[in-house]
Design a protein around this motif. Sequence first.
Motif, PDB file in Angstrom:
ATOM      1  N   GLU A   1      52.644  40.818  36.972  1.00  0.00           N
ATOM      2  CA  GLU A   1      53.427  41.572  37.947  1.00  0.00           C
ATOM      3  C   GLU A   1      53.866  42.915  37.385  1.00  0.00           C
ATOM      4  OE1 GLU A   1      57.566  40.860  40.276  1.00  0.00           O
ATOM      5  OE2 GLU A   1      56.211  39.148  40.106  1.00  0.00           O
ATOM      6  N   GLY A   2      53.611  43.956  38.155  1.00  0.00           N
ATOM      7  CA  GLY A   2      54.003  45.298  37.747  1.00  0.00           C
ATOM      8  C   GLY A   2      52.988  45.995  36.854  1.00  0.00           C
ATOM      9  N   ARG A   3      51.891  45.351  36.557  1.00  0.00           N
ATOM     10  CA  ARG A   3      50.864  45.963  35.703  1.00  0.00           C
ATOM     11  C   ARG A   3      49.527  45.973  36.425  1.00  0.00           C
ATOM     12  NH1 ARG A   3      51.654  43.714  29.567  1.00  0.00           N
ATOM     13  NH2 ARG A   3      53.753  44.496  29.263  1.00  0.00           N
ATOM     14  N   ASN A   4      48.621  46.801  35.916  1.00  0.00           N
ATOM     15  CA  ASN A   4      47.275  46.849  36.477  1.00  0.00           C
ATOM     16  C   ASN A   4      46.507  45.589  36.114  1.00  0.00           C
ATOM     17  OD1 ASN A   4      47.600  49.403  37.607  1.00  0.00           O
ATOM     18  ND2 ASN A   4      47.028  50.422  35.707  1.00  0.00           N
ATOM     19  N   PRO A   5      45.554  45.179  36.954  1.00  0.00           N
ATOM     20  CA  PRO A   5      44.771  43.988  36.634  1.00  0.00           C
ATOM     21  C   PRO A   5      43.851  44.246  35.440  1.00  0.00           C
ATOM     22  CG  PRO A   5      44.017  44.974  38.696  1.00  0.00           C
ATOM     23  CD  PRO A   5      45.214  45.739  38.245  1.00  0.00           C
ATOM     24  N   VAL A   6      43.399  43.153  34.817  1.00  0.00           N
ATOM     25  CA  VAL A   6      42.503  43.227  33.675  1.00  0.00           C
ATOM     26  C   VAL A   6      41.431  42.146  33.839  1.00  0.00           C
ATOM     27  CG1 VAL A   6      43.999  41.719  32.277  1.00  0.00           C
ATOM     28  CG2 VAL A   6      42.327  43.182  31.152  1.00  0.00           C
ATOM     29  N   THR A   7      40.190  42.487  33.500  1.00  0.00           N
ATOM     30  CA  THR A   7      39.106  41.508  33.487  1.00  0.00           C
ATOM     31  C   THR A   7      38.896  41.078  32.043  1.00  0.00           C
ATOM     32  OG1 THR A   7      38.030  42.432  35.429  1.00  0.00           O
ATOM     33  CG2 THR A   7      36.647  41.150  33.943  1.00  0.00           C
ATOM     34  N   ILE A   8      38.805  39.766  31.827  1.00  0.00           N
ATOM     35  CA  ILE A   8      38.701  39.209  30.479  1.00  0.00           C
ATOM     36  C   ILE A   8      37.496  38.286  30.406  1.00  0.00           C
ATOM     37  CG2 ILE A   8      39.858  37.772  28.743  1.00  0.00           C
ATOM     38  CD1 ILE A   8      42.517  38.604  30.138  1.00  0.00           C
ATOM     39  N   PHE A   9      36.725  38.410  29.312  1.00  0.00           N
ATOM     40  CA  PHE A   9      35.639  37.468  29.052  1.00  0.00           C
ATOM     41  C   PHE A   9      35.432  37.357  27.551  1.00  0.00           C
ATOM     42  CE2 PHE A   9      33.605  41.587  29.667  1.00  0.00           C
ATOM     43  CZ  PHE A   9      32.660  41.657  28.659  1.00  0.00           C
ATOM     44  N   SER A  10      34.696  36.325  27.138  1.00  0.00           N
ATOM     45  CA  SER A  10      34.402  36.145  25.720  1.00  0.00           C
ATOM     46  C   SER A  10      32.966  36.559  25.441  1.00  0.00           C
ATOM     47  CB  SER A  10      34.623  34.689  25.309  1.00  0.00           C
ATOM     48  OG  SER A  10      33.757  33.845  26.021  1.00  0.00           O
ATOM     49  N   LEU A  11      32.728  37.019  24.223  1.00  0.00           N
ATOM     50  CA  LEU A  11      31.412  37.475  23.808  1.00  0.00           C
ATOM     51  C   LEU A  11      31.100  36.879  22.441  1.00  0.00           C
ATOM     52  CD1 LEU A  11      29.127  39.512  24.666  1.00  0.00           C
ATOM     53  CD2 LEU A  11      30.231  41.118  23.111  1.00  0.00           C
ATOM     54  N   ALA A  12      29.910  36.305  22.308  1.00  0.00           N
ATOM     55  CA  ALA A  12      29.491  35.709  21.034  1.00  0.00           C
ATOM     56  C   ALA A  12      28.520  36.639  20.325  1.00  0.00           C
ATOM     57  CB  ALA A  12      28.819  34.365  21.277  1.00  0.00           C
ATOM     58  N   THR A  13      28.762  36.875  19.038  1.00  0.00           N
ATOM     59  CA  THR A  13      27.809  37.587  18.192  1.00  0.00           C
ATOM     60  C   THR A  13      27.371  36.638  17.088  1.00  0.00           C
ATOM     61  OG1 THR A  13      29.592  38.528  16.841  1.00  0.00           O
ATOM     62  CG2 THR A  13      28.758  39.879  18.658  1.00  0.00           C
TER      63      THR A  13
ATOM     64  N   VAL B   1      38.939  44.397  29.891  1.00  0.00           N
ATOM     65  CA  VAL B   1      38.500  45.621  30.565  1.00  0.00           C
ATOM     66  C   VAL B   1      39.613  46.070  31.504  1.00  0.00           C
ATOM     67  CG1 VAL B   1      36.648  46.715  31.868  1.00  0.00           C
ATOM     68  CG2 VAL B   1      36.154  44.672  30.510  1.00  0.00           C
ATOM     69  N   PHE B   2      40.226  47.217  31.185  1.00  0.00           N
ATOM     70  CA  PHE B   2      41.325  47.754  31.977  1.00  0.00           C
ATOM     71  C   PHE B   2      40.878  48.889  32.893  1.00  0.00           C
ATOM     72  CE2 PHE B   2      43.470  45.846  28.346  1.00  0.00           C
ATOM     73  CZ  PHE B   2      44.518  45.180  28.942  1.00  0.00           C
ATOM     74  N   LYS B   3      39.831  49.626  32.511  1.00  0.00           N
ATOM     75  CA  LYS B   3      39.348  50.774  33.282  1.00  0.00           C
ATOM     76  C   LYS B   3      39.024  50.336  34.704  1.00  0.00           C
ATOM     77  CE  LYS B   3      36.424  54.335  31.475  1.00  0.00           C
ATOM     78  NZ  LYS B   3      35.218  54.624  30.697  1.00  0.00           N
ATOM     79  N   PRO B   4      39.631  50.936  35.735  1.00  0.00           N
ATOM     80  CA  PRO B   4      39.480  50.445  37.109  1.00  0.00           C
ATOM     81  C   PRO B   4      38.044  50.215  37.579  1.00  0.00           C
ATOM     82  CG  PRO B   4      41.193  52.083  37.025  1.00  0.00           C
ATOM     83  CD  PRO B   4      40.561  52.059  35.666  1.00  0.00           C
ATOM     84  N   GLY B   5      37.154  51.182  37.492  1.00  0.00           N
ATOM     85  CA  GLY B   5      35.784  50.984  37.967  1.00  0.00           C
ATOM     86  C   GLY B   5      35.031  49.967  37.137  1.00  0.00           C
ATOM     87  N   LEU B   6      35.152  50.069  35.827  1.00  0.00           N
ATOM     88  CA  LEU B   6      34.453  49.165  34.917  1.00  0.00           C
ATOM     89  C   LEU B   6      34.994  47.741  35.028  1.00  0.00           C
ATOM     90  CD1 LEU B   6      32.283  48.997  32.718  1.00  0.00           C
ATOM     91  CD2 LEU B   6      34.071  49.514  31.042  1.00  0.00           C
ATOM     92  N   ARG B   7      36.299  47.630  35.227  1.00  0.00           N
ATOM     93  CA  ARG B   7      36.934  46.315  35.360  1.00  0.00           C
ATOM     94  C   ARG B   7      36.333  45.540  36.534  1.00  0.00           C
ATOM     95  NH1 ARG B   7      42.381  47.793  36.664  1.00  0.00           N
ATOM     96  NH2 ARG B   7      41.542  48.182  38.730  1.00  0.00           N
ATOM     97  N   ASP B   8      36.130  46.208  37.660  1.00  0.00           N
ATOM     98  CA  ASP B   8      35.595  45.548  38.848  1.00  0.00           C
ATOM     99  C   ASP B   8      34.116  45.211  38.686  1.00  0.00           C
ATOM    100  OD1 ASP B   8      38.130  45.843  39.927  1.00  0.00           O
ATOM    101  OD2 ASP B   8      37.640  47.758  40.875  1.00  0.00           O
ATOM    102  N   VAL B   9      33.346  46.119  38.068  1.00  0.00           N
ATOM    103  CA  VAL B   9      31.924  45.864  37.823  1.00  0.00           C
ATOM    104  C   VAL B   9      31.767  44.694  36.862  1.00  0.00           C
ATOM    105  CG1 VAL B   9      29.856  46.818  36.717  1.00  0.00           C
ATOM    106  CG2 VAL B   9      31.140  48.188  38.349  1.00  0.00           C
ATOM    107  N   ALA B  10      32.580  44.663  35.805  1.00  0.00           N
ATOM    108  CA  ALA B  10      32.511  43.561  34.840  1.00  0.00           C
ATOM    109  C   ALA B  10      32.830  42.232  35.516  1.00  0.00           C
ATOM    110  CB  ALA B  10      33.471  43.807  33.680  1.00  0.00           C
ATOM    111  N   TYR B  11      33.855  42.221  36.356  1.00  0.00           N
ATOM    112  CA  TYR B  11      34.232  40.981  37.035  1.00  0.00           C
ATOM    113  C   TYR B  11      33.112  40.490  37.952  1.00  0.00           C
ATOM    114  CZ  TYR B  11      36.815  37.616  39.802  1.00  0.00           C
ATOM    115  OH  TYR B  11      37.219  36.470  40.425  1.00  0.00           O
TER     116      TYR B  11
END
Length: 147
Positions: A48-60, A88-98
């Motif tokens: 609440e009160g913050r921008n949304p964030v997309t989160i995922f895990s990555l294996a190397t 991913v916080f960047k608005p355009g990239l966040r939505d594409v990643a999701y």
Amino acid sequence: MLRNVSAQILRQAVRFRSTDSSLILERSINRVQLLGRVGQDPVMRQVEGRNPVTIFSLATNEMWRSGEGETSTTGDISQKTTWHRVSVFKPGLRDVAYQYVKKGSRVLVEGKLDYGEYLDKNQVRRQATTIIADNIVFLSDNVRDRT
């Protein structure tokens, strides 16, 4: 290309002086590039009160051969998998990643390291390392779609 990157780093490493001679401002670099496979479908969270964030895990994966010598073709092959949390916080990239990042996809993530702390459900203080993504390059389709 490497020459251009080196020149860029040298230019950024130059010290900048302000009018106050006691204050020296230096440029620094916090850059990460990870090439790996996505471990889970992304989730989007919003506090609440913050921008949304997309989160995922990555294996190397890191692989090496143990044996007689470095160039030996005999010996056991060992592998270590490291898991990374990508935010991913960047608005355009966040939505594409999701929308387009899927479990098993091979991606290149560029961004910066971020260290933080949080309280777990038992109110124990934990440390977390996160990659804050500012670019994602899609390198393959989803593994499940290829079968």
